[in-house]
Design a protein around this motif. Structure first.
Motif, PDB file in Angstrom:
ATOM      1  N   UNK A   1       0.631  -1.214   0.097  1.00 27.37           N
ATOM      2  CA  UNK A   1      -0.774  -0.029   0.208  1.00 27.37           C
ATOM      3  C   UNK A   1       0.558   1.406  -0.202  1.00 27.37           C
ATOM      4  N   UNK A   2       0.605   2.554  -1.105  1.00 26.96           N
ATOM      5  CA  UNK A   2       1.312   3.287  -0.929  1.00 26.96           C
ATOM      6  C   UNK A   2       1.238   4.009  -0.079  1.00 26.96           C
ATOM      7  N   UNK A   3       2.099   4.721   0.613  1.00 26.08           N
ATOM      8  CA  UNK A   3       1.567   6.388   1.651  1.00 26.08           C
ATOM      9  C   UNK A   3       3.020   6.734   1.983  1.00 26.08           C
ATOM     10  N   UNK A   4       1.623   8.299   1.075  1.00 25.54           N
ATOM     11  CA  UNK A   4       2.766  10.028   1.578  1.00 25.54           C
ATOM     12  C   UNK A   4       2.330  10.724   2.694  1.00 25.54           C
ATOM     13  N   UNK A   5       3.839  10.729   3.457  1.00 28.00           N
ATOM     14  CA  UNK A   5       3.358  11.065   5.251  1.00 28.00           C
ATOM     15  C   UNK A   5       4.318  13.108   4.959  1.00 28.00           C
ATOM     16  N   UNK A   6       3.426  13.801   4.899  1.00 23.00           N
ATOM     17  CA  UNK A   6       4.366  14.733   5.203  1.00 23.00           C
ATOM     18  C   UNK A   6       4.097  15.587   6.330  1.00 23.00           C
ATOM     19  N   UNK A   7       5.190  16.258   6.493  1.00 18.48           N
ATOM     20  CA  UNK A   7       5.474  16.762   7.560  1.00 18.48           C
ATOM     21  C   UNK A   7       5.907  18.112   7.862  1.00 18.48           C
ATOM     22  N   UNK A   8       6.216  19.259   9.366  1.00 13.46           N
ATOM     23  CA  UNK A   8       7.142  19.580   8.844  1.00 13.46           C
ATOM     24  C   UNK A   8       6.294  21.498   8.797  1.00 13.46           C
ATOM     25  N   UNK A   9       4.752  21.570   8.562  1.00 16.45           N
ATOM     26  CA  UNK A   9       4.432  22.590   8.681  1.00 16.45           C
ATOM     27  C   UNK A   9       4.214  22.961  10.484  1.00 16.45           C
ATOM     28  N   UNK A  10       4.286  24.573   9.906  1.00 18.67           N
ATOM     29  CA  UNK A  10       3.021  24.894  11.342  1.00 18.67           C
ATOM     30  C   UNK A  10       2.963  26.789  11.417  1.00 18.67           C
ATOM     31  N   UNK A  11       3.186  27.267  12.355  1.00 14.01           N
ATOM     32  CA  UNK A  11       3.283  28.630  12.375  1.00 14.01           C
ATOM     33  C   UNK A  11       4.517  28.936  12.420  1.00 14.01           C
ATOM     34  N   UNK A  12       4.877  29.788  11.190  1.00 12.19           N
ATOM     35  CA  UNK A  12       5.402  30.712  11.228  1.00 12.19           C
ATOM     36  C   UNK A  12       5.807  32.350  11.321  1.00 12.19           C
ATOM     37  N   UNK A  13       6.752  33.095  11.493  1.00 18.28           N
ATOM     38  CA  UNK A  13       6.405  34.081  11.567  1.00 18.28           C
ATOM     39  C   UNK A  13       6.616  34.746   9.930  1.00 18.28           C
ATOM     40  N   UNK A  14       6.575  36.039   9.586  1.00 20.44           N
ATOM     41  CA  UNK A  14       6.611  36.632   7.972  1.00 20.44           C
ATOM     42  C   UNK A  14       8.605  36.652   7.740  1.00 20.44           C
ATOM     43  N   UNK A  15       8.915  36.161   7.428  1.00 16.74           N
ATOM     44  CA  UNK A  15      10.331  35.859   7.287  1.00 16.74           C
ATOM     45  C   UNK A  15      11.655  34.874   7.847  1.00 16.74           C
ATOM     46  N   UNK A  16      10.103  33.830   8.174  1.00 13.05           N
ATOM     47  CA  UNK A  16      11.297  32.566   8.694  1.00 13.05           C
ATOM     48  C   UNK A  16      11.007  31.270   8.026  1.00 13.05           C
ATOM     49  N   UNK A  17      11.459  30.668   8.461  1.00 15.61           N
ATOM     50  CA  UNK A  17      11.984  29.181   7.642  1.00 15.61           C
ATOM     51  C   UNK A  17      11.295  28.233   7.436  1.00 15.61           C
ATOM     52  N   UNK A  18      10.639  27.297   6.839  1.00 16.93           N
ATOM     53  CA  UNK A  18      10.290  25.774   7.255  1.00 16.93           C
ATOM     54  C   UNK A  18      11.356  24.505   6.926  1.00 16.93           C
ATOM     55  N   UNK A  19      10.876  23.537   6.763  1.00 15.66           N
ATOM     56  CA  UNK A  19      11.544  22.467   5.881  1.00 15.66           C
ATOM     57  C   UNK A  19      10.429  21.415   6.302  1.00 15.66           C
ATOM     58  N   UNK A  20       9.556  21.352   4.778  1.00 15.79           N
ATOM     59  CA  UNK A  20       8.797  20.002   4.857  1.00 15.79           C
ATOM     60  C   UNK A  20       9.200  18.673   4.439  1.00 15.79           C
TER      61      UNK A  20
END
Length: 115
Positions: free
Chosen positions: A1-20
């Motif tokens: 069974x194929x499964x894709x799981x995204x993670x790393x999202x959230x609340x960040x201030x303008x100018x900030x960074x995230x890694x998904x």
């Protein structure tokens, strides 16, 4: 069974960074092209970044120079590094794997850019 799981999202201030992250299982990950898409409230889903199975990348003009897509075929994982985030980047982000007639989507991860 194929499964894709995204993670790393959230609340960040303008100018900030995230890694998904997009972790895949049950699939020959390295043979698929990977796309990151986003959908903001009231808007259509749009592709923001794409990486082929061979490693070639492409970006939407709105994120060029700020976002970087990569993949680690040994870990069956794709990444989206997002820098200099603005409120316009607020959306649910989805990863997509595609090859020929095969097309798989994750459940999405929310990114909110707000002060």
């Amino acid at each position: 069974q194929v499964r894709l799981v995204e993670s790393g999202g959230g609340l960040v201030q303008p100018g900030g960074s995230l890694r998904l992250s997009c972790a895949a299982s049950g699939i020959s990950f390295g043979s698929f092209d990977v796309g990151w898409y986003r959908q903001a409230p009231g808007k259509q889903r749009e592709q923001v970044a794409f990486i082929t199975s061979g490693g070639k990348t492409n970006y939407a003009d709105s994120v060029k120079g700020r976002f970087t897509i990569s993949r680690d075929n040994t870990e069956n994982t794709a990444y989206l590094y997002m820098n200099s985030l603005t409120p316009d980047d607020t959306a649910v982000y989805y990863c997509n794997l595609e090859r020929s007639l095969y097309d798989y989507w994750g459940q999405g991860t929310q990114v909110t850019v707000s002060s």
